[in-house]
Motif scaffolding. Structure first.
Motif, PDB file in Angstrom:
ATOM      1  N   ARG A 199      27.828   7.781  63.555  1.00 29.85           N
ATOM      2  CA  ARG A 199      29.198   7.937  63.134  1.00 29.85           C
ATOM      3  C   ARG A 199      29.958   9.027  64.047  1.00 29.85           C
ATOM      4  NH1 ARG A 199      28.366   5.853  56.909  1.00 29.85           N
ATOM      5  NH2 ARG A 199      28.847   4.106  56.898  1.00 29.85           N
ATOM      6  N   THR A 200      28.848  10.573  64.072  1.00 27.32           N
ATOM      7  CA  THR A 200      29.131  11.243  64.426  1.00 27.32           C
ATOM      8  C   THR A 200      29.473  11.562  65.604  1.00 27.32           C
ATOM      9  OG1 THR A 200      28.179  12.221  63.245  1.00 27.32           O
ATOM     10  CG2 THR A 200      28.172  13.741  65.109  1.00 27.32           C
ATOM     11  N   THR A 201      29.303  10.926  67.055  1.00 23.96           N
ATOM     12  CA  THR A 201      29.343  10.547  67.897  1.00 23.96           C
ATOM     13  C   THR A 201      30.479   9.916  68.398  1.00 23.96           C
ATOM     14  OG1 THR A 201      26.577  10.565  68.993  1.00 23.96           O
ATOM     15  CG2 THR A 201      28.422   9.553  70.141  1.00 23.96           C
ATOM     16  N   LEU A 202      30.712   8.173  67.255  1.00 19.22           N
ATOM     17  CA  LEU A 202      31.962   7.782  68.149  1.00 19.22           C
ATOM     18  C   LEU A 202      33.296   8.796  66.838  1.00 19.22           C
ATOM     19  CD1 LEU A 202      31.044   4.275  65.929  1.00 19.22           C
ATOM     20  CD2 LEU A 202      31.725   4.522  68.584  1.00 19.22           C
ATOM     21  N   HIS A 203      32.784   9.622  66.307  1.00 17.86           N
ATOM     22  CA  HIS A 203      33.977  10.469  65.936  1.00 17.86           C
ATOM     23  C   HIS A 203      34.521  11.359  67.179  1.00 17.86           C
ATOM     24  CE1 HIS A 203      36.834  12.813  63.779  1.00 17.86           C
ATOM     25  NE2 HIS A 203      35.670  14.063  64.384  1.00 17.86           N
ATOM     26  N   GLN A 204      33.650  11.961  68.102  1.00 21.71           N
ATOM     27  CA  GLN A 204      33.688  12.952  68.458  1.00 21.71           C
ATOM     28  C   GLN A 204      34.079  12.359  70.492  1.00 21.71           C
ATOM     29  OE1 GLN A 204      29.676  14.076  69.865  1.00 21.71           O
ATOM     30  NE2 GLN A 204      28.802  15.634  68.289  1.00 21.71           N
ATOM     31  N   ILE A 205      33.780  10.741  70.223  1.00 21.15           N
ATOM     32  CA  ILE A 205      34.371  10.223  71.729  1.00 21.15           C
ATOM     33  C   ILE A 205      36.344  10.079  70.686  1.00 21.15           C
ATOM     34  CG2 ILE A 205      34.181   7.516  72.775  1.00 21.15           C
ATOM     35  CD1 ILE A 205      31.286   7.454  72.630  1.00 21.15           C
ATOM     36  N   LYS A 206      36.484   8.925  69.675  1.00 24.67           N
ATOM     37  CA  LYS A 206      37.800   9.316  68.785  1.00 24.67           C
ATOM     38  C   LYS A 206      38.421  10.246  69.855  1.00 24.67           C
ATOM     39  CE  LYS A 206      40.066   6.754  66.018  1.00 24.67           C
ATOM     40  NZ  LYS A 206      41.096   8.125  66.274  1.00 24.67           N
TER      41      LYS A 206
ATOM     42  N   GLN B 183      38.115  12.872  71.594  1.00 22.55           N
ATOM     43  CA  GLN B 183      38.509  13.043  72.969  1.00 22.55           C
ATOM     44  C   GLN B 183      39.315  12.873  73.523  1.00 22.55           C
ATOM     45  OE1 GLN B 183      34.443  12.906  74.818  1.00 22.55           O
ATOM     46  NE2 GLN B 183      33.439  14.989  73.538  1.00 22.55           N
ATOM     47  N   THR B 184      39.324  11.355  73.341  1.00 20.18           N
ATOM     48  CA  THR B 184      40.883   9.971  74.232  1.00 20.18           C
ATOM     49  C   THR B 184      41.668  10.369  73.016  1.00 20.18           C
ATOM     50  OG1 THR B 184      38.748   8.667  73.751  1.00 20.18           O
ATOM     51  CG2 THR B 184      40.306   7.693  74.492  1.00 20.18           C
ATOM     52  N   ASP B 185      42.092  11.188  71.839  1.00 20.30           N
ATOM     53  CA  ASP B 185      42.881  11.069  71.307  1.00 20.30           C
ATOM     54  C   ASP B 185      43.631  12.223  72.636  1.00 20.30           C
ATOM     55  OD1 ASP B 185      42.805   8.720  69.651  1.00 20.30           O
ATOM     56  OD2 ASP B 185      42.155   9.708  68.065  1.00 20.30           O
ATOM     57  N   HIS B 186      42.848  13.324  73.124  1.00 18.51           N
ATOM     58  CA  HIS B 186      43.493  14.533  73.608  1.00 18.51           C
ATOM     59  C   HIS B 186      43.567  13.766  74.562  1.00 18.51           C
ATOM     60  CE1 HIS B 186      43.319  16.952  69.778  1.00 18.51           C
ATOM     61  NE2 HIS B 186      42.581  16.083  69.554  1.00 18.51           N
TER      62      HIS B 186
END
Length: 324
Positions: free
Chosen positions: A312-319, A321-324
């Motif tokens: 979940r932590t990794t997915l949150h980081q990827i999301k 980065q993608t949003d920015h």
């Protein structure tokens, strides 16, 4: 320089290929000189090459929009041999050519359900039978358009890429996690009435005086009105359902048995009719039950929760980065 040949005689001169190796001098039992040839160590890569390969593998995409790197495309990108790329990936446990399916459950009661199911696996209740239950829906009776060629030296068995479909059937299965024995039933559908019939089959196969614990997923048919009404009867007080979290079929042990069935009987099977498929599944299940093997659950709830939290932590980081 003199070289020791296989016959034990000494002759002058060595090939340039041999002189490029380290030489270690020893003696034979009769005192004659013998030279052992030891290969040079592999030539080292330029400083920083390994770090570049690792960085590009993880953070850059291959040319042309390809989905993943190969040893050849990475070798061309970095300017080293493809075998060097393969060694670097192997040394660091990287397999860019491989992809696994993965999804983290969004069930708000994920941890609660996980702890409940894993607890039943690791610490089964006393005087009770625990089943892992699910349906394998849409099992297809597939017939090939031409006969298969048998395996022979240098050639695998063949089968055509196309097929004739003769219908589908749904397989209900419940594995006794203690013994490995599997109860099965083939049905044309998997509505609430079909689930109820199978629950009654389970009930008949468990001696009175023993509890019945069933691990199952969240299919709506599992809580259909007729099923709920039947379970609410005082005679079914020994029944206990343990629901897996959503998107967590990996938590249901019977799925592993479905894989065995698929790999060893269905995927390469040829079925000329729906009845042929039904007989094949029934025969395979009966054969399994002559010497059943339980699938032993070992992972603790704590270990699984920690792994999911990392995901979940990794997915949150990827999301992010993608949003920015």
């Amino acid at each position: 320089m003199r070289c020791h040949n296989p016959s034990g005689t000494i002759h002058g001169g060595c090939s340039p290929r041999l002189t490029a190796r380290h030489l270690r001098s020893t003696s034979t039992q009769d005192g004659r000189p013998k030279i052992n040839f030891v290969r040079n160590s592999k030539p080292s890569l330029p400083a920083g090459t390994v770090e570049r390969v690792l960085h590009v593998t993880a953070h850059e995409g291959p040319p042309g929009g390809a989905t993943h790197w190969t040893t050849r495309t990475m070798a061309a990108r970095i300017g080293i041999a493809k075998d060097s790329v393969a060694r670097i990936w192997a040394d660091h446990g990287l397999k860019p050519w491989k992809v696994d399916t993965f999804k983290i459950s969004n069930d708000p009661r994920f941890e609660e359900k996980l702890v409940d199911v894993v607890g039943v696996y690791l610490h089964p209740p006393a005087r009770a039978v625990v089943f892992s239950f699910d349906e394998k829906t849409q099992c297809q009776a597939l017939d090939r358009t031409q006969p298969s060629l048998p395996m022979k030296r240098g050639r695998a068995q063949t089968m055509t890429h196309d097929y004739k479909r003769h219908g589908t059937i749904d397989l209900f299965a419940a594995m006794n996690i203690g013994t490995g024995e599997v109860l099965t039933k083939l049905r044309k559908g998997h509505a609430g009435a079909d689930v109820l019939r199978f629950f009654k089959q389970i009930d008949r196969n468990v001696p009175r005086g023993l509890g019945v614990h069933v691990v199952l997923d969240n299919l709506s048919a599992h809580t259909a009105p007729e099923v709920t009404k039947w379970l609410a009867h005082k005679d079914r007080r020994r029944w206990h359902l343990h629901f897996t979290p959503t998107s967590s079929s990996w938590l249901n042990v019977v799925e592993r048995w479905f894989k065995e069935l698929t790999d060893k009987r269905l995927r390469r099977g040829v079925f000329t009719s729906l009845e042929d498929l039904k007989q094949a599944i029934t025969a395979w299940a009966e054969h399994w039950n002559t010497d059943p093997k339980p699938f032993v659950w070992k992972a603790t709830a704590e270990d699984i929760i920690a792994k999911v939290q990392r995901g979940r932590t990794t997915l949150h980081q990827i999301k992010t980065q993608t949003d920015h």
